[in-house]
Structures are given as C-alpha cells and as structure tokens.
Write a protein that holds these residues in place. Structure first.
Motif, short mmCIF file in Angstrom:
data_model
loop_
_atom_site.label_atom_id
_atom_site.label_comp_id
_atom_site.label_asym_id
_atom_site.label_seq_id
_atom_site.Cartn_x
_atom_site.Cartn_y
_atom_site.Cartn_z
N HIS A 1 60.25 34.91 -21.96
CA HIS A 1 59.36 36.05 -22.14
C HIS A 1 58.75 36.44 -20.80
O HIS A 1 58.75 35.65 -19.85
N CYS A 2 58.20 37.63 -20.75
CA CYS A 2 57.54 38.12 -19.55
C CYS A 2 56.43 37.16 -19.13
O CYS A 2 55.60 36.78 -19.96
N PRO A 3 56.39 36.76 -17.84
CA PRO A 3 55.35 35.83 -17.41
C PRO A 3 53.95 36.45 -17.42
O PRO A 3 52.95 35.73 -17.50
N ALA A 4 53.87 37.77 -17.38
CA ALA A 4 52.57 38.43 -17.35
C ALA A 4 51.93 38.52 -18.73
O ALA A 4 50.76 38.21 -18.91
N CYS A 5 52.69 38.95 -19.73
CA CYS A 5 52.11 39.19 -21.05
C CYS A 5 52.60 38.19 -22.10
O CYS A 5 51.96 38.01 -23.13
N GLY A 6 53.74 37.58 -21.88
CA GLY A 6 54.28 36.62 -22.85
C GLY A 6 54.89 37.28 -24.07
O GLY A 6 55.28 36.60 -25.01
N GLN A 7 54.99 38.62 -24.08
CA GLN A 7 55.50 39.34 -25.24
C GLN A 7 56.89 39.92 -25.00
O GLN A 7 57.78 39.80 -25.82
N GLY A 8 57.05 40.57 -23.86
CA GLY A 8 58.31 41.26 -23.56
C GLY A 8 59.43 40.29 -23.25
O GLY A 8 59.21 39.11 -22.97
N HIS A 9 60.65 40.83 -23.30
CA HIS A 9 61.82 40.02 -23.01
C HIS A 9 62.02 39.90 -21.51
O HIS A 9 61.92 40.89 -20.79
N THR B 1 61.91 45.71 -15.66
CA THR B 1 60.50 45.76 -16.05
C THR B 1 60.36 45.15 -17.44
O THR B 1 61.30 45.15 -18.22
N CYS B 2 59.16 44.66 -17.72
CA CYS B 2 58.87 44.11 -19.05
C CYS B 2 58.88 45.25 -20.07
O CYS B 2 58.29 46.30 -19.84
N ASP B 3 59.55 45.03 -21.20
CA ASP B 3 59.59 46.08 -22.23
C ASP B 3 58.32 46.14 -23.05
O ASP B 3 58.18 47.00 -23.92
N SER B 4 57.37 45.25 -22.79
CA SER B 4 56.11 45.28 -23.51
C SER B 4 54.97 45.80 -22.64
O SER B 4 54.26 46.71 -23.02
N CYS B 5 54.77 45.20 -21.46
CA CYS B 5 53.63 45.57 -20.62
C CYS B 5 54.02 46.37 -19.39
O CYS B 5 53.14 46.87 -18.69
N GLY B 6 55.30 46.46 -19.09
CA GLY B 6 55.74 47.27 -17.96
C GLY B 6 55.68 46.56 -16.61
O GLY B 6 55.93 47.18 -15.58
N THR B 7 55.34 45.27 -16.59
CA THR B 7 55.31 44.53 -15.32
C THR B 7 56.69 44.55 -14.68
O THR B 7 57.69 44.32 -15.34
N GLU B 8 56.71 44.84 -13.39
CA GLU B 8 57.98 44.84 -12.67
C GLU B 8 58.46 43.40 -12.49
O GLU B 8 57.73 42.56 -11.97
#
Ligand SMILES: [Zn+2]
Length: 148
Positions: free
Chosen positions: A29-37, A48-55
């Motif tokens: 999962h995304c290290p920033a939000c833990g939600q996105g793939h 980019t994260c598909d949940s929070c948009g973190t690059e």
C-alpha cells in the motif's frame, strides 16, 4: 479549486514514521496513506497513489529488493535443507523436488513485499525526491559535450 488531501498524509514538513511507512509498503500500500495501491503490476510501482495522490515515481529501489529477498530465502531454504538432511538423509532428488518450489514461491512472494518496504523507507526518509524538489536527485541523463 478545492484541493482535498487525505487526513492520514502528514504535512510535508512533519517527520515521517519510518516503521509505519515500511509496514504499509510491505503490505503493498501507499506509504503515505496506507490506502492506495503501491503497484500497478507485479513489481511496477504506481506513479502516484490512487487514493491520496502522493507521487511514488521517486522510488529507486534498484537492486536492493532482490538482494534482501535472496538473503531471507537463502537462510530459510538452507536451514530447511540442512534440517531435512539431518533428520532423514533423503536422496538428492527429494531435496530438489522440495526446495526448488519452496525457493521459487518464497522469492516471488517476498520480492514485492520487500520492495514495498524499501519504497516506504525511501518515502519516510524523503530520499530521491520524496521530500520535494529540494531533495530530488540530480541526474544528468544526457550530458552535453564540452565545447572548446
Ligand atoms: Zn496514498
């Protein structure tokens, strides 16, 4: 225009939790939000994260994931080979039949998890541009020839 950010994404100037980021990455999962793939394919990290948009394209795990995967699987398989040999002294083909599939499946299972943990570590430590443009690596991909 209203910009919506995830509540779990820390502001850019706040310290990032290394252990949490690595665990989220290991969970793919995304290290920033833990939600996105984290991945779009088996080992292809999403831009980019598909949940929070973190690059996430700043990651540069390179050879580290296979290196750590080999260390872990090697210790497990070698210990298993030695234990099986000590207990039953089976013929060589039994070792090959047992340990080759274990080695392959364990490696394929571990590799994306270890890579995810390393991407999480890079994100938490703001490496390779994860901390913003001021932390970005300067890579001269097309050096210009010197003119005299
Ligand atoms: Zn995210």
């Amino acid at each position: 225009m209203i910009e919506i950010k995830s509540q779990t994404t820390p502001p850019s100037n706040q310290p990032r939790d290394v252990a949490q980021a690595m665990l989220r990455g290991a969970g793919q999962h995304c290290p920033a939000c833990g939600q996105g793939h984290l991945y779009v394919k088996y080992l292809k990290v999403a831009d980019t994260c598909d949940s929070c948009g973190t690059e996430l394209h700043h990651q540069r795990a390179d050879d580290a994931p296979p290196y750590f995967t080999m260390i872990v699987t090697g210790h497990i398989v070698i210990a298993g080979v030695m234990a099986l040999e000590q207990a039953y002294e089976p013929p060589l083909w039994v070792h090959v039949a047992v340990w080759f599939p274990v080695l392959m499946l364990l490696s394929l299972w571990l590799l994306p998890r270890i890579k995810g943990a390393l991407v999480g570590l890079q994100w938490a430590l703001r490496m390779h541009g994860f901390g913003g443009p001021e932390n970005a690596d300067i890579v001269d991909t097309a050096p210009q020839p010197k003119r005299s």
